[in-house]
Every structure is written in C-alpha cells, then in structure tokens.
Design a protein around this motif. Structure first.
Motif, PDB file in Angstrom:
ATOM      1  N   SER A 149       0.829  -1.192   0.000  1.00 32.29           N
ATOM      2  CA  SER A 149       0.000   0.000   0.000  1.00 32.29           C
ATOM      3  C   SER A 149       0.872   1.255   0.000  1.00 32.29           C
ATOM      4  O   SER A 149       1.888   1.308   0.685  1.00 32.29           O
ATOM      5  CB  SER A 149      -0.901  -0.001   1.241  1.00 32.29           C
ATOM      6  N   TYR A 150       0.479   2.231  -0.749  1.00 29.44           N
ATOM      7  CA  TYR A 150       1.171   3.512  -0.808  1.00 29.44           C
ATOM      8  C   TYR A 150       2.659   3.353  -1.105  1.00 29.44           C
ATOM      9  O   TYR A 150       3.472   4.168  -0.657  1.00 29.44           O
ATOM     10  CB  TYR A 150       0.987   4.292   0.495  1.00 29.44           C
ATOM     11  N   GLY A 151       2.987   2.303  -1.836  1.00 30.54           N
ATOM     12  CA  GLY A 151       4.354   2.129  -2.264  1.00 30.54           C
ATOM     13  C   GLY A 151       5.353   1.793  -1.189  1.00 30.54           C
ATOM     14  O   GLY A 151       6.552   1.692  -1.465  1.00 30.54           O
ATOM     15  N   HIS A 170       4.163   0.147   2.331  1.00 29.09           N
ATOM     16  CA  HIS A 170       3.704  -0.637   3.468  1.00 29.09           C
ATOM     17  C   HIS A 170       3.072  -1.957   3.034  1.00 29.09           C
ATOM     18  O   HIS A 170       2.273  -1.993   2.111  1.00 29.09           O
ATOM     19  CB  HIS A 170       2.672   0.157   4.270  1.00 29.09           C
ATOM     20  N   GLY A 212      -9.604   5.232   6.689  1.00 29.90           N
ATOM     21  CA  GLY A 212      -8.740   5.407   5.530  1.00 29.90           C
ATOM     22  C   GLY A 212      -9.317   4.947   4.216  1.00 29.90           C
ATOM     23  O   GLY A 212      -8.585   4.735   3.250  1.00 29.90           O
TER      24      GLY A 212
END
Length: 169
Positions: A40-42, A44, A135
């Motif tokens: 996720s998000y590059g 995590h 989120g």
DNA sequence: CATGGGATTGACT
DNA sequence: GTCAATCCCATGC
C-alpha cells in the motif's frame, strides 16, 4: 495480541475483491486462514486473514497489536518508539514483525506467521468496540472496525459514537 | 505501454 | 492541521 481489526467483503466496494478475481485479489478467494499481504502507498505491507468459504472474497485486516513478546526485536525494526507505537497501525505491525509481500498466500496456522487462540486481556473479560473503517473512501459507513475496549495500542482513538459490539462465542 | 489511485506513515507547520 | 514518499497493479489506449 490483536487489538484492532477491520472486515472486508466482496459485496462492498472498499474490498479489493469487489472487482472480482485478478492476479492481485486471487488470494482473497482462497481458503480461510491464509494470508493476504498486499503493498500500500508504495511502502507498506498490510496483513489480512482470508475468511469465508473458498470462492467468496473476504478478509480481516489486522490493524493493531499489543506487543507481548519480542519487543526488543520489534524496536530494532521500528526504531526507538514507545511500546504503544510499535504496532499501532497496519503498516507498523508488519514492519515490527518483519512481514513482507513474500508472505502473501502463506498458511496462517501452519506457516511462517502463526495465529494463536484468543488471549483474554489483563483484568478479565474484555469488551469489543465497533465503529466505521479508517482510511477508505468507498463504503465508509459500514461498522466493520473492531477493537479491544480501552487498549492503548490501537491505531486511532475511538470516537464517542463507538458502540460495544455483540460478542460472538 | 502509460497512467492513476491507494485498507499509510512520519515529518513538518 | 498539511503533505510527500513510493510501487504494485488494474485499467485503458
């Protein structure tokens, strides 16, 4: 000890499985008890427990842990943070436990990551609070976030509107 | 093949 | 409170 989770199901658009079976989402349709780890998000890796029968895309996102053991190693991986910050988020806990994409599709009861039986919190019977998921922009109103009441190890504080969840046996 | 969004975090104002 | 980092993967041409 897991203190915060969120549920995701193919019937609602916040779930990756909503779009159907693809290379990425295939694990969600697999056997319950396998890991779905995605990036996720590059930066995590987020850990999910696949749920439901085979063919149904559903999983539970592990959002926070209360560290009970191995705190020294967790701190090595996470840096010098307070105990309650070591695993207080889905990205933090995978970093603390050294969980990466390589563990996607592994067996959570007979693999490198092992889930154990439920732990009764200190002070006796623990209550579980329910609220809305964090989120996400799609299906934001589903009350599918769960946490151990009063835990100092959750990812975000609980709003006054949080209710006590009905407890499954 | 190019593009864009995302179940986040940590640093900074 | 704002915002960038950073990359997998779905989508569209």
């Amino acid at each position: 000890m897991i203190v915060e989770t969120e549920a995701y199901h193919e019937s609602e658009p916040a779930c990756h499985a909503y779009i159907g079976r693809t290379t990425r989402t295939a694990p969600l349709f697999g056997r319950a008890g396998t890991a779905y780890v995605y990036f996720s998000y590059g930066m995590h890796a987020l850990l999910n427990v696949v749920c439901e029968r085979e063919g149904v895309g559903a999983a539970v996102l592990i959002r926070a842990l209360e560290p009970l053991d191995g705190v020294g190693l967790m701190r090595e991986r996470r840096g010098l943070v307070r105990d309650e910050d070591l695993c207080s988020g889905p990205g933090k806990l995978t970093q603390a436990l050294g969980i990466g994409l390589d563990l996607n599709r592994t067996d959570l009861f007979d693999g490198p990551i092992r889930l154990g039986p439920a732990i009764e919190p200190r002070g006796g019977r623990g209550r579980i609070l329910v609220g809305t998921r964090i989120g996400i922009t799609k299906a934001p109103d589903l009350p599918w976030r769960f946490c151990a009441a009063g835990s100092r190890h959750v990812s975000k504080p609980w709003p006054p509107g949080a209710r006590e969840a009905l407890r499954a046996a």
